[in-house]
Design a protein around this motif. Structure first.
Motif, PDB file in Angstrom:
ATOM      1  N   GLU A  60       0.839  -1.194   0.000  1.00  9.89           N
ATOM      2  CA  GLU A  60       0.000   0.000   0.000  1.00  9.89           C
ATOM      3  C   GLU A  60       0.874   1.243   0.000  1.00  9.89           C
ATOM      4  O   GLU A  60       1.914   1.269   0.663  1.00  9.89           O
ATOM      5  CB  GLU A  60      -0.892   0.054   1.243  1.00  9.89           C
ATOM      6  CG  GLU A  60      -1.882  -1.069   1.337  1.00  9.89           C
ATOM      7  CD  GLU A  60      -2.667  -1.046   2.632  1.00  9.89           C
ATOM      8  OE1 GLU A  60      -3.782  -1.564   2.628  1.00  9.89           O
ATOM      9  OE2 GLU A  60      -2.168  -0.505   3.645  1.00  9.89           O
ATOM     10  N   LEU A  61       0.422   2.273  -0.706  1.00 12.32           N
ATOM     11  CA  LEU A  61       1.071   3.582  -0.666  1.00 12.32           C
ATOM     12  C   LEU A  61       0.089   4.557  -0.038  1.00 12.32           C
ATOM     13  O   LEU A  61      -1.055   4.664  -0.482  1.00 12.32           O
ATOM     14  CB  LEU A  61       1.460   4.054  -2.066  1.00 12.32           C
ATOM     15  CG  LEU A  61       2.169   5.416  -2.121  1.00 12.32           C
ATOM     16  CD1 LEU A  61       3.542   5.348  -1.445  1.00 12.32           C
ATOM     17  CD2 LEU A  61       2.322   5.891  -3.555  1.00 12.32           C
ATOM     18  N   TRP A  62       0.549   5.232   1.010  1.00 13.61           N
ATOM     19  CA  TRP A  62      -0.249   6.210   1.741  1.00 13.61           C
ATOM     20  C   TRP A  62       0.425   7.569   1.662  1.00 13.61           C
ATOM     21  O   TRP A  62       1.642   7.655   1.533  1.00 13.61           O
ATOM     22  CB  TRP A  62      -0.353   5.811   3.214  1.00 13.61           C
ATOM     23  CG  TRP A  62      -1.223   4.615   3.444  1.00 13.61           C
ATOM     24  CD1 TRP A  62      -0.866   3.303   3.289  1.00 13.61           C
ATOM     25  CD2 TRP A  62      -2.570   4.620   3.875  1.00 13.61           C
ATOM     26  NE1 TRP A  62      -1.927   2.491   3.599  1.00 13.61           N
ATOM     27  CE2 TRP A  62      -2.984   3.278   3.971  1.00 13.61           C
ATOM     28  CE3 TRP A  62      -3.465   5.629   4.204  1.00 13.61           C
ATOM     29  CZ2 TRP A  62      -4.261   2.924   4.373  1.00 13.61           C
ATOM     30  CZ3 TRP A  62      -4.741   5.282   4.618  1.00 13.61           C
ATOM     31  CH2 TRP A  62      -5.129   3.931   4.688  1.00 13.61           C
ATOM     32  N   GLU A  63      -0.375   8.636   1.793  1.00 11.93           N
ATOM     33  CA  GLU A  63       0.151   9.989   1.851  1.00 11.93           C
ATOM     34  C   GLU A  63      -0.232  10.578   3.199  1.00 11.93           C
ATOM     35  O   GLU A  63      -1.419  10.664   3.532  1.00 11.93           O
ATOM     36  CB  GLU A  63      -0.422  10.839   0.710  1.00 11.93           C
ATOM     37  CG  GLU A  63       0.419  12.046   0.356  1.00 11.93           C
ATOM     38  CD  GLU A  63       0.214  13.245   1.247  1.00 11.93           C
ATOM     39  OE1 GLU A  63       1.216  13.826   1.684  1.00 11.93           O
ATOM     40  OE2 GLU A  63      -0.936  13.615   1.508  1.00 11.93           O
ATOM     41  N   GLU A  64       0.779  10.938   3.987  1.00 13.12           N
ATOM     42  CA  GLU A  64       0.556  11.491   5.318  1.00 13.12           C
ATOM     43  C   GLU A  64      -0.125  12.852   5.202  1.00 13.12           C
ATOM     44  O   GLU A  64       0.286  13.695   4.412  1.00 13.12           O
ATOM     45  CB  GLU A  64       1.902  11.634   6.041  1.00 13.12           C
ATOM     46  CG  GLU A  64       1.783  12.065   7.470  1.00 13.12           C
ATOM     47  CD  GLU A  64       3.143  12.112   8.128  1.00 13.12           C
ATOM     48  OE1 GLU A  64       3.335  11.347   9.083  1.00 13.12           O
ATOM     49  OE2 GLU A  64       3.989  12.916   7.686  1.00 13.12           O
ATOM     50  N   ASP A  65      -1.167  13.045   5.993  1.00  6.18           N
ATOM     51  CA  ASP A  65      -1.930  14.285   5.941  1.00  6.18           C
ATOM     52  C   ASP A  65      -2.351  14.663   7.348  1.00  6.18           C
ATOM     53  O   ASP A  65      -3.133  13.956   7.968  1.00  6.18           O
ATOM     54  CB  ASP A  65      -3.151  14.091   5.035  1.00  6.18           C
ATOM     55  CG  ASP A  65      -3.790  15.382   4.611  1.00  6.18           C
ATOM     56  OD1 ASP A  65      -3.559  16.416   5.266  1.00  6.18           O
ATOM     57  OD2 ASP A  65      -4.523  15.370   3.628  1.00  6.18           O
ATOM     58  N   ASP A  66      -1.844  15.780   7.839  1.00 12.04           N
ATOM     59  CA  ASP A  66      -2.151  16.221   9.205  1.00 12.04           C
ATOM     60  C   ASP A  66      -3.558  16.789   9.338  1.00 12.04           C
ATOM     61  O   ASP A  66      -4.129  16.785  10.411  1.00 12.04           O
ATOM     62  CB  ASP A  66      -1.143  17.291   9.652  1.00 12.04           C
ATOM     63  CG  ASP A  66       0.263  16.724   9.800  1.00 12.04           C
ATOM     64  OD1 ASP A  66       0.387  15.523  10.101  1.00 12.04           O
ATOM     65  OD2 ASP A  66       1.224  17.485   9.614  1.00 12.04           O
ATOM     66  N   VAL A  67      -4.127  17.286   8.249  1.00 15.56           N
ATOM     67  CA  VAL A  67      -5.394  18.013   8.310  1.00 15.56           C
ATOM     68  C   VAL A  67      -6.599  17.082   8.382  1.00 15.56           C
ATOM     69  O   VAL A  67      -7.424  17.198   9.273  1.00 15.56           O
ATOM     70  CB  VAL A  67      -5.525  18.974   7.102  1.00 15.56           C
ATOM     71  CG1 VAL A  67      -6.868  19.673   7.114  1.00 15.56           C
ATOM     72  CG2 VAL A  67      -4.393  19.977   7.109  1.00 15.56           C
ATOM     73  N   ASP A  68      -6.713  16.125   7.447  1.00 13.47           N
ATOM     74  CA  ASP A  68      -7.934  15.319   7.391  1.00 13.47           C
ATOM     75  C   ASP A  68      -7.685  13.818   7.326  1.00 13.47           C
ATOM     76  O   ASP A  68      -8.469  13.078   6.766  1.00 13.47           O
ATOM     77  CB  ASP A  68      -8.799  15.757   6.213  1.00 13.47           C
ATOM     78  CG  ASP A  68      -8.113  15.578   4.865  1.00 13.47           C
ATOM     79  OD1 ASP A  68      -6.980  15.083   4.835  1.00 13.47           O
ATOM     80  OD2 ASP A  68      -8.722  15.927   3.842  1.00 13.47           O
ATOM     81  N   GLY A  69      -6.619  13.354   7.884  1.00 11.00           N
ATOM     82  CA  GLY A  69      -6.321  11.923   7.883  1.00 11.00           C
ATOM     83  C   GLY A  69      -5.512  11.516   6.670  1.00 11.00           C
ATOM     84  O   GLY A  69      -5.569  12.153   5.617  1.00 11.00           O
ATOM     85  N   ASP A  70      -4.743  10.462   6.805  1.00 10.68           N
ATOM     86  CA  ASP A  70      -3.876   9.988   5.729  1.00 10.68           C
ATOM     87  C   ASP A  70      -4.707   9.438   4.572  1.00 10.68           C
ATOM     88  O   ASP A  70      -5.794   8.899   4.774  1.00 10.68           O
ATOM     89  CB  ASP A  70      -2.927   8.913   6.251  1.00 10.68           C
ATOM     90  CG  ASP A  70      -1.938   9.461   7.266  1.00 10.68           C
ATOM     91  OD1 ASP A  70      -1.945  10.691   7.513  1.00 10.68           O
ATOM     92  OD2 ASP A  70      -1.149   8.676   7.810  1.00 10.68           O
ATOM     93  N   ASP A  71      -4.168   9.593   3.357  1.00 14.43           N
ATOM     94  CA  ASP A  71      -4.866   9.179   2.144  1.00 14.43           C
ATOM     95  C   ASP A  71      -4.243   7.917   1.569  1.00 14.43           C
ATOM     96  O   ASP A  71      -3.034   7.874   1.333  1.00 14.43           O
ATOM     97  CB  ASP A  71      -4.777  10.284   1.083  1.00 14.43           C
ATOM     98  CG  ASP A  71      -5.370  11.596   1.562  1.00 14.43           C
ATOM     99  OD1 ASP A  71      -6.537  11.575   2.004  1.00 14.43           O
ATOM    100  OD2 ASP A  71      -4.675  12.626   1.496  1.00 14.43           O
ATOM    101  N   LEU A  72      -5.076   6.904   1.322  1.00 19.07           N
ATOM    102  CA  LEU A  72      -4.625   5.690   0.645  1.00 19.07           C
ATOM    103  C   LEU A  72      -4.558   5.985  -0.847  1.00 19.07           C
ATOM    104  O   LEU A  72      -5.563   6.305  -1.478  1.00 19.07           O
ATOM    105  CB  LEU A  72      -5.580   4.528   0.910  1.00 19.07           C
ATOM    106  CG  LEU A  72      -5.278   3.232   0.166  1.00 19.07           C
ATOM    107  CD1 LEU A  72      -3.922   2.655   0.568  1.00 19.07           C
ATOM    108  CD2 LEU A  72      -6.390   2.219   0.414  1.00 19.07           C
TER     109      LEU A  72
END
Length: 101
Positions: A60-72
């Motif tokens: 899986e590749l995720w993108e860390e996001d402090d504002v609205d949760g990490d994105d798959l």
């Protein structure tokens, strides 16, 4: 028992509209690389990710996001071979090289 080696991550389009992404990779639910600051046209060799598995392995590749949760950004189940997989959710476009032996 087969072993997967992740070899190269390339960012073609970032998920974030402004600035760079902070992607990370998971194998069977465990973070194995990142998060790293990645901008478009980023291309990096991954040198220390090797893992044994039985049956198949989920990448899986995720993108860390402090504002609205990490994105798959995408998920692939791999069993054998080598090549690359693409992750294209949320407007992102990444490729990940791998080899299974």
């Amino acid at each position: 028992m087969p072993k997967i080696k992740l070899t190269r991550l390339k960012a073609i389009n970032n998920e974030d509209n402004v600035g760079c992404d902070h992607p990370y990779l998971k194998l069977d639910g465990d973070v194995v690389w990142g998060p790293e600051r990645v901008c478009e046209e980023f291309d990096i060799e991954i040198t220390d990710v090797n893992r044994s598995f039985s049956g198949s392995v989920t990448v899986e590749l995720w993108e860390e996001d402090d504002v609205d949760g990490d994105d798959l950004l995408g998920r692939h189940s791999l069993k054998s071979g080598s090549g690359s997989v693409e992750f294209t959710r949320d407007g992102a476009h990444y490729t990940l090289g791998y080899a299974i032996k």
